[in-house]
Structures are given as C-alpha cells and as structure tokens.
Design a protein around this motif. Structure first.
Motif, PDB file in Angstrom:
ATOM      1  N   LYS A  12       0.853  -1.176   0.000  1.00  0.00           N
ATOM      2  CA  LYS A  12       0.000   0.000   0.000  1.00  0.00           C
ATOM      3  C   LYS A  12       0.898   1.238   0.000  1.00  0.00           C
ATOM      4  N   ALA A  13       0.519   2.251  -0.751  1.00  0.00           N
ATOM      5  CA  ALA A  13       1.363   3.431  -0.919  1.00  0.00           C
ATOM      6  C   ALA A  13       1.664   4.129   0.403  1.00  0.00           C
ATOM      7  N   ASP A  14       0.743   4.039   1.361  1.00  0.00           N
ATOM      8  CA  ASP A  14       0.932   4.724   2.641  1.00  0.00           C
ATOM      9  C   ASP A  14       1.364   3.778   3.757  1.00  0.00           C
ATOM     10  N   SER A  15       1.859   2.597   3.402  1.00  0.00           N
ATOM     11  CA  SER A  15       2.166   1.577   4.414  1.00  0.00           C
ATOM     12  C   SER A  15       3.453   1.847   5.179  1.00  0.00           C
ATOM     13  N   GLY A  16       4.369   2.567   4.581  1.00  0.00           N
ATOM     14  CA  GLY A  16       5.666   2.786   5.198  1.00  0.00           C
ATOM     15  C   GLY A  16       6.617   1.617   5.032  1.00  0.00           C
ATOM     16  N   ILE A  17       6.186   0.587   4.323  1.00  0.00           N
ATOM     17  CA  ILE A  17       7.031  -0.595   4.087  1.00  0.00           C
ATOM     18  C   ILE A  17       7.947  -0.339   2.896  1.00  0.00           C
ATOM     19  N   ALA A  18       9.249  -0.497   3.112  1.00  0.00           N
ATOM     20  CA  ALA A  18      10.220  -0.247   2.054  1.00  0.00           C
ATOM     21  C   ALA A  18      10.920  -1.513   1.580  1.00  0.00           C
ATOM     22  N   GLY A  19      10.857  -2.568   2.376  1.00  0.00           N
ATOM     23  CA  GLY A  19      11.540  -3.797   2.007  1.00  0.00           C
ATOM     24  C   GLY A  19      11.149  -4.926   2.943  1.00  0.00           C
ATOM     25  N   LEU A  20      11.740  -6.084   2.735  1.00  0.00           N
ATOM     26  CA  LEU A  20      11.424  -7.253   3.551  1.00  0.00           C
ATOM     27  C   LEU A  20      11.747  -7.025   5.021  1.00  0.00           C
ATOM     28  N   GLU A  21      12.726  -6.171   5.292  1.00  0.00           N
ATOM     29  CA  GLU A  21      13.116  -5.899   6.679  1.00  0.00           C
ATOM     30  C   GLU A  21      12.009  -5.217   7.480  1.00  0.00           C
ATOM     31  N   ASP A  22      11.010  -4.676   6.796  1.00  0.00           N
ATOM     32  CA  ASP A  22       9.897  -4.006   7.476  1.00  0.00           C
ATOM     33  C   ASP A  22       8.698  -4.934   7.675  1.00  0.00           C
ATOM     34  N   LEU A  23       8.854  -6.220   7.376  1.00  0.00           N
ATOM     35  CA  LEU A  23       7.725  -7.147   7.424  1.00  0.00           C
ATOM     36  C   LEU A  23       7.755  -8.083   8.632  1.00  0.00           C
ATOM     37  N   LYS A  24       8.596  -7.820   9.602  1.00  0.00           N
ATOM     38  CA  LYS A  24       8.664  -8.695  10.772  1.00  0.00           C
ATOM     39  C   LYS A  24       7.296  -8.761  11.456  1.00  0.00           C
ATOM     40  N   GLU A  26      12.442 -18.654   1.150  1.00  0.00           N
ATOM     41  CA  GLU A  26      13.872 -18.697   1.496  1.00  0.00           C
ATOM     42  C   GLU A  26      14.263 -17.601   2.479  1.00  0.00           C
ATOM     43  N   ASN A  27      13.535 -16.488   2.472  1.00  0.00           N
ATOM     44  CA  ASN A  27      13.897 -15.349   3.308  1.00  0.00           C
ATOM     45  C   ASN A  27      12.969 -15.131   4.497  1.00  0.00           C
ATOM     46  N   ALA A  28      11.972 -15.996   4.668  1.00  0.00           N
ATOM     47  CA  ALA A  28      10.975 -15.807   5.721  1.00  0.00           C
ATOM     48  C   ALA A  28      11.592 -15.824   7.121  1.00  0.00           C
ATOM     49  N   LYS A  58      14.674 -15.244   8.018  1.00  0.00           N
ATOM     50  CA  LYS A  58      15.596 -14.118   8.192  1.00  0.00           C
ATOM     51  C   LYS A  58      14.858 -12.845   8.571  1.00  0.00           C
ATOM     52  N   TYR A  59      13.705 -12.592   7.926  1.00  0.00           N
ATOM     53  CA  TYR A  59      13.002 -11.322   8.141  1.00  0.00           C
ATOM     54  C   TYR A  59      11.766 -11.458   9.033  1.00  0.00           C
ATOM     55  N   GLY A  60      11.375 -12.659   9.398  1.00  0.00           N
ATOM     56  CA  GLY A  60      10.327 -12.850  10.382  1.00  0.00           C
ATOM     57  C   GLY A  60       8.908 -12.607   9.926  1.00  0.00           C
ATOM     58  N   TYR A  61       8.637 -12.770   8.634  1.00  0.00           N
ATOM     59  CA  TYR A  61       7.264 -12.637   8.131  1.00  0.00           C
ATOM     60  C   TYR A  61       6.675 -14.019   7.857  1.00  0.00           C
ATOM     61  N   THR A  62       5.352 -14.037   7.627  1.00  0.00           N
ATOM     62  CA  THR A  62       4.664 -15.289   7.313  1.00  0.00           C
ATOM     63  C   THR A  62       4.183 -15.265   5.871  1.00  0.00           C
ATOM     64  N   PRO A  63       4.670 -16.159   5.001  1.00  0.00           N
ATOM     65  CA  PRO A  63       4.156 -16.224   3.628  1.00  0.00           C
ATOM     66  C   PRO A  63       2.729 -16.766   3.607  1.00  0.00           C
ATOM     67  N   VAL A  64       1.887 -16.138   2.795  1.00  0.00           N
ATOM     68  CA  VAL A  64       0.503 -16.586   2.615  1.00  0.00           C
ATOM     69  C   VAL A  64       0.304 -16.843   1.121  1.00  0.00           C
ATOM     70  N   ALA A  65      -0.036 -18.078   0.742  1.00  0.00           N
ATOM     71  CA  ALA A  65      -0.084 -18.472  -0.668  1.00  0.00           C
ATOM     72  C   ALA A  65      -1.466 -18.251  -1.276  1.00  0.00           C
ATOM     73  N   PHE A  66      -1.464 -17.817  -2.546  1.00  0.00           N
ATOM     74  CA  PHE A  66      -2.686 -17.637  -3.331  1.00  0.00           C
ATOM     75  C   PHE A  66      -2.491 -18.317  -4.683  1.00  0.00           C
ATOM     76  N   ASP A  67      -3.599 -18.774  -5.273  1.00  0.00           N
ATOM     77  CA  ASP A  67      -3.520 -19.562  -6.503  1.00  0.00           C
ATOM     78  C   ASP A  67      -3.154 -18.736  -7.732  1.00  0.00           C
ATOM     79  N   ASP A  68      -3.471 -17.438  -7.725  1.00  0.00           N
ATOM     80  CA  ASP A  68      -3.137 -16.632  -8.893  1.00  0.00           C
ATOM     81  C   ASP A  68      -2.845 -15.195  -8.486  1.00  0.00           C
ATOM     82  N   LEU A  69      -2.344 -14.417  -9.435  1.00  0.00           N
ATOM     83  CA  LEU A  69      -1.952 -13.032  -9.172  1.00  0.00           C
ATOM     84  C   LEU A  69      -3.124 -12.179  -8.715  1.00  0.00           C
TER      85      LEU A  69
END
Length: 274
Positions: free
Chosen positions: A145-157, A175-177, A179-190
């Motif tokens: 989101k444009a106003d999220s303040g998230i700039a990279g994976l390091e902000d997803l802990k 592979e990076n989950a 290291k950065y402490g986030y949880t991947p959530v899978a979806f079937d399509d884009l």
C-alpha cells in the motif's frame, strides 16, 4: 488470426475433456496415404486440428489476461500469435493450474501444445519440460500500500507476505521468511494475491516486477516498494519429448525473426511502452 480465450478457471475442466476427445479423434483420422493428418503441421503434432492450443494460468497482466470483451490478450499471447501465424493456425487458450504447465502435466495430458505465463526458466523446470530461448528479463518485486511505510522485507517482521503458488516469487519469499520474520501466505493466482493486499489480508505481495508495475497503473493507492535482483528470464514451455522439441525449435526461429523484423519491439511497446 482468431483468438478464442477462456478467462475463467472453471472452464479448465470442460476444456480439458473437449481437448482430450479432439486428440482421440485426430489420432483415428489420419490420412489414408500415410501423410500428415489434419492435426499435424510440418511434422509437428497438435492436440487439435488447425489450432495452436495454449495453456496458461489467468490472469497475469500484461502477459495474458481477459480484456473487457473477455478475449485473452497480452504480451505472451501476441508472441505466440506470431508462431500460430507462421504455422497457419488459429489459437485457443486454456486456463489451468500453473503447476500443470511448469510440471509438464498439461502437455502429457493432451490439454495443449505450448504453455505461456511469464515463466521463469529454472533448472527444475528445464528438467521437466522443453523451454524456448529466453524472450524477456524479469526480477522479483515487492508491492505494498502506498501509505504503508514498508520499504523492504526488513519491514515485514511479524507481518504477512502474499505469494503466488508455484512461482519463483514464492520460492524467494520462503527462502527469506526466517531471516526477516514474516509469514508467507499463498494464493492460486496473481489476482487473488493482489486483491488480498487491497483488502488488508496481507501486508505486502511479492511477484514479478512486470506484472506488479502494471497493477500499480490501475491501483494508484499501491506502489512497488523495491525490487530484488533475482536475474530471471522468461521462456515458453512444451512437452519434453521429440514433438515438443520440434515445436520449441519452430518457436525459437519465430522469436529470432520477430526481433530482427521489429515485430517483437512493436508488441513490447504495446504492453510496456517505449
């Protein structure tokens, strides 16, 4: 060139059954004189007479997606249209699960002749399917989101990262989950993945940069926060057998010609700009 698109995943099962019947009929209807059947062009066997049948997973804009009329259009679609024209064929597009393309299952089941989908060439996929010469360069990117303040994976802990199943983006995220402490959530399509971001079900989304920049055009409340230098190249897929290799060889020639005569650049500009 006529294009028949199936824009809904629910059509895949019906399409598969119809194509399987077509294969059976074609196999039984060869010419009496031993020549090519109606479902063979220059020694290349097709699953359906007079048609290049293409498997993909919809939508993946701008590579393949339904337009306002429901017709399947896109960068990959237009490039394979050049192959169909070269072979004197129409095209038909079948929507399947993405792993059916990357594993080769769709080809072995007789659902299609060739697969498209902004498919990154990987050693695992090269072992399972025949793949064309590279035709597009890509890398992974992070949509937020444009106003999220998230700039990279390091902000997803402690946050959730949306991924698309059976993609290189999913591999990179997993592979990076830790290291950065986030949880991947899978979806079937884009589409499902991006919609989850808009609905605040995930905090960010990872996918190929081309499709994410295109998404931002239509959704200005989102932005691509960063890219990851994964150095990927796209290829088209076919069955890893002699017939598939013949088709890929024909496609490679068409791709080379398109870059020499300017048609590739015209198609690129149509979907990505100059």
């Amino acid at each position: 060139m006529k294009v028949t698109g199936r824009s809904l995943g629910r059509a895949a099962a019906a399409a598969a059954g119809a194509l399987a019947l077509t294969v059976t009929m074609a196999a039984c209807g060869g010419d009496d004189d031993g020549g090519d059947s109606a479902a063979t062009v220059d020694g290349i066997e097709l699953v359906k007479a007079d048609t290049l049948t293409i498997c993909t997973n919809l939508p993946y804009k701008p590579f393949q997606y339904p337009d306002d009329s429901g017709e399947i259009v896109g960068f990959d679609t237009d490039l394979l249209g050049l192959l169909a024209d070269d072979m004197g064929l129409e095209t038909e597009i079948v929507d399947v699960d993405w792993n059916q393309v990357t594993s080769g299952a769709a080809f072995k089941a007789g659902k299609c002749d060739v697969g498209m989908g902004g498919m990154t060439i990987t050693p695992e996929r090269e072992a399972a399917i025949a793949i064309s010469d590279p035709y597009f360069e890509a890398t992974q990117a992070l949509l937020v989101k444009a106003d999220s303040g998230i700039a990279g994976l390091e902000d997803l802990k402690g946050k959730k990262l949306g991924v698309q199943t059976d993609t290189t983006g999913e591999v990179y995220a997993n592979e990076n989950a830790a290291k950065y402490g986030y949880t991947p959530v899978a979806f079937d399509d884009l589409s499902l993945e991006a919609t989850a971001l808009l609905a605040n079900r995930v905090d960010a989304v990872i996918n190929d940069n081309g499709v994410l920049y295109d998404f931002v055009k239509d959704n200005p409340d989102t932005k691509v926060a960063t890219e990851f230098d994964t150095g990927e190249e796209y290829g088209f897929a076919a069955v890893k057998e002699a017939n598939g290799e013949k088709l890929i060889e024909r496609l490679n020639g068409v791709l080379t010609t398109s870059k020499e005569d300017g048609s590739y650049d015209e198609i690129f500009a149509k979907y990505f700009g100059e």
